[in-house]
Write an enzyme that holds these catalytic residues in place. Structure first.
Site, short mmCIF file in Angstrom:
data_model
loop_
_atom_site.label_atom_id
_atom_site.label_comp_id
_atom_site.label_asym_id
_atom_site.label_seq_id
_atom_site.Cartn_x
_atom_site.Cartn_y
_atom_site.Cartn_z
N CYS A 262 10.18 -16.16 1.42
CA CYS A 262 9.71 -16.18 2.84
C CYS A 262 9.01 -14.95 2.81
O CYS A 262 8.12 -14.83 3.61
CB CYS A 262 10.97 -16.18 3.57
SG CYS A 262 11.29 -17.87 4.13
N HIS B 299 -1.16 6.07 -3.98
CA HIS B 299 -0.44 5.78 -3.00
C HIS B 299 1.08 5.47 -3.33
O HIS B 299 2.06 5.57 -2.45
CB HIS B 299 -0.59 4.81 -1.95
CG HIS B 299 -0.72 3.10 -2.69
ND1 HIS B 299 0.47 2.62 -2.21
CD2 HIS B 299 -1.24 2.46 -3.48
CE1 HIS B 299 0.20 1.37 -2.73
NE2 HIS B 299 -0.69 1.29 -3.51
N SER C 155 -2.08 4.43 -9.70
CA SER C 155 -2.30 4.44 -8.59
C SER C 155 -1.84 5.57 -7.54
O SER C 155 -0.60 6.17 -7.85
CB SER C 155 -1.76 3.11 -7.97
OG SER C 155 -2.34 2.93 -6.45
N THR D 286 -20.64 5.82 -5.66
CA THR D 286 -20.55 7.31 -5.29
C THR D 286 -18.82 7.40 -5.16
O THR D 286 -18.34 6.63 -4.58
CB THR D 286 -20.93 7.50 -3.82
OG1 THR D 286 -22.70 7.19 -3.90
CG2 THR D 286 -20.87 9.08 -3.44
#
Ligand SMILES: Cc1ncc(COP(=O)(O)O)c(C=O)c1O
Lengths: 396, 147
Positions: free
Chosen positions: A326, A202, A200, A238
């Site tokens: 959490c 990023h 990936s 595209t």
């Protein structure tokens, strides 16, 4: 707030300026569709070809084995579902580990609902998959083994080469999710016997929403997105030309700076680990000490809960993450921390700090100073710590 | 994701601590789910809550709801304290994100558990008070099935 100290580079990284510059011309200048015939679009087709070569070079692969996708999640989904479909004649058994990213685990669950059987291998207390377990789990109907190159939470680097030898010997496909490892540590697909690899943009100072799947020539996996003839008809649509231009630049940068960056980050990582271990009591380093990504630090602090810790760090300008329930939006803490054998309450008190290329030692000193104070403060209001201290006292 | 009031009570929690020889102590929640609250009550002979302290292991919302609950019961008599519901705690904090509503339930439970302990010790009955549940998440709905 003063300075921002960003220690969540495993979540995402800052897009490098050079990367942005490499992308910009493909928005307003060379905006043509790469599939068009006219000369105006030629630069776009060419940039895609060039980036494919750069990425293939980084992995010791061939350019026509690289398929651009919209990121790591898509690559994982594609590799697993398409391989499952293509090899269903041979069998319907898949092997993976308990510590994979949800992009792999939830795809496996999807396949289970469609008649596939998945073996989720255990890991040891440091998060390592045992290659012997992979070998033992392979059956005549096994079609795919998917084991991540390195774990995103605890940074453990898996014995990919040993696993690749086994899958090769047994004639089973081997996919690896290298989203965290690619660009951080050297990866050669042939040496490791890898048939498919997800990465990936990023995570390596590239843009978000772009990634690729490496598919070894000869692996008969079909198209995932149906449509036009892009990506050799296997991934239609595209092309994200600016994204691809940025990804290629990011890979080029990551590869050329890898050794230097890894050396610097490893030193800083070990400095941070040793300061935390020596200055904060009742903590535990999660993940393997040596077989570890250069930028990953993950600790559990007993008697406190991760989200409170993150909010307090945030108030000091420090960005980090946690495997507490959490922060995951469920009642259970991270599946990775549970898989390495942490009890729930200790998994809730985990903290992941992931360094970046521009992390400095002073930043880490500031972080440890803040962390000491915050952990002490949270413990002072923790009923678990109160009980523990009372027990300690009465025991003496 | 949190309101200013929640952040204020998280950053500056009121009434943190312990009370020695408290009139009533209640601990609810469990470490497995990531939140535990303990409330200490000091109740005078007129059944007025003279002092209250708490200790909490949990997220930002867990700390803030405990802190707010202690503020709301302090100075009240035990019957008035029974009226401090999770809704009252949430309203006083200007709301909580949906995934954190259970924290306010936990705060209500913790107060009730401390009152129960007080009632047991003194052999009295408090109207509307039942024995505290041992697990706050009992009976909670499972997450929606995906796919
Ligand atoms: C190991 C791993 N796999 C897959 C992904 C998903 O990648 P992306 O965000 O590009 O979809 C991530 C990133 O969160 C990851 O760390």
């Amino acid at each position: 707030m003063e300075k921002l100290i960003y220690l969540d580079n495993a979540a995402t990284t800052k897009t490098a300026l050079e990367v942005v510059e490499a992308m910009l011309p493909f928005f307003t200048e060379n905006y043509g569709n790469p599939s068009s015939v006219y000369g105006f679009a030629a630069a776009n087709k060419e940039v895609i070809t060039r980036q494919r070569e750069i990425i293939a070079g980084a992995l010791g692969a061939k350019a026509n084995e690289i398929y651009f996708t919209a990121g790591g999640t898509e690559s994982d989904n594609w590799a697993l579902t398409a391989a499952a479909e293509a090899y269903a004649d041979k069998g319907k058994h898949i092997i993976t580990s308990k510590i994979e990213h949800h992009a792999v685990l939830h795809t496996c669950q999807y396949l289970e609902k469609r008649g596939y059987e998945v073996t989720y291998l255990d890991v040891d207390e440091n998060g390592l998959v045992n290659p012997a377990d992979v070998e033992a789990a392979i059956r005549p109907d096994t079609i795919l083994v998917s084991i991540m190159f390195a774990n995103n939470e605890i940074g453990t680097i898996e014995p990919v080469r040993e696993i690749g030898e086994i899958t090769k010997k047994k004639g089973v496909l081997f996919h690896t999710d290298a989203v965290q490892a690619f660009g951080q540590i050297p990866i050669q697909v042939d040496e490791c016997g890898i048939d498919m690899l997800s990465a990936s943009g990023h995570k390596l100072n590239g843009p978000k929403g772009i990634g690729f799947l490496y598919i070894r020539k000869g692996v008969k996996i079909r198209s995932f997105i149906h449509g036009g003839a892009q990506e050799r008809k296997r991934r239609a649509g595209t092309e994200n030309v600016p994204g691809i231009a940025g990804l290629g630049k990011a890979v080029e940068r990551a590869v050329s700076t890898m050794d230097e960056r890894a050396a610097k980050e490893t030193e800083l990582r070990d400095y941070l680990i040793s300061r935390i271990e020596s200055e904060i009591p009742y903590c535990r380093l999660n993940g393997d000490r040596k077989k570890r990504l250069p930028n990953n630090v993950n600790f559990s602090f007993q008697f406190i809960e991760g989200e409170s810790l993150l909010i307090m760090l945030d108030m000091k300008g420090i960005c980090a993450s946690s495997g507490s329930a959490c922060t995951s939006g469920s009642l259970d803490p991270s599946h990775v921390l549970l898989a390495i054998g942490l009890p729930h309450e200790i998994a809730h008190g985990s903290l992941r700090l992931t360094l970046g290329a521009d992390t400095e030692k002073e930043d880490l000193d500031y972080v440890v100073d803040c962390l000491k104070e915050i952990v002490a403060q949270l413990r002072s209001m923790s009923p678990l710590y109160e009980d523990f201290m009372k027990k300690q006292k009465s025991g003496q | 994701m949190y309101t200013e009031k929640v952040m204020d009570h998280f950053q500056h929690p009121r009434n943190v601590g312990e009370i020695e020889n408290a009139s009533g102590v209640g601990t609810v929640g469990n470490a497995k789910c990531g939140d535990i609250m303990r409330i200490y009550l000091d109740i005078d002979e007129n059944q007025i809550i003279r002092d209250v302290k708490f200790k909490t292991f949990g997220c930002g919302a867990a700390v803030a709801t405990s802190s707010m609950a202690t503020e709301l019961v302090k100075g009240k008599n035990i019957h008035e304290a029974m009226q401090v519901t999770n809704k009252a705690v949430m309203e006083a904090l200007d709301g909580l994100p949906p995934v954190k509503v259970h924290c306010s339930l936990l705060a209500e439970e913790a107060i009730h558990a401390a009152l129960w302990d007080y009632a047991e010790k003194n052999g009295i009955k408090i109207e509307g008070l039942t024995k505290p549940k041992s697990d706050i998440h009992e009976g909670e709905e499972e997450e929606d099935e995906e796919y």
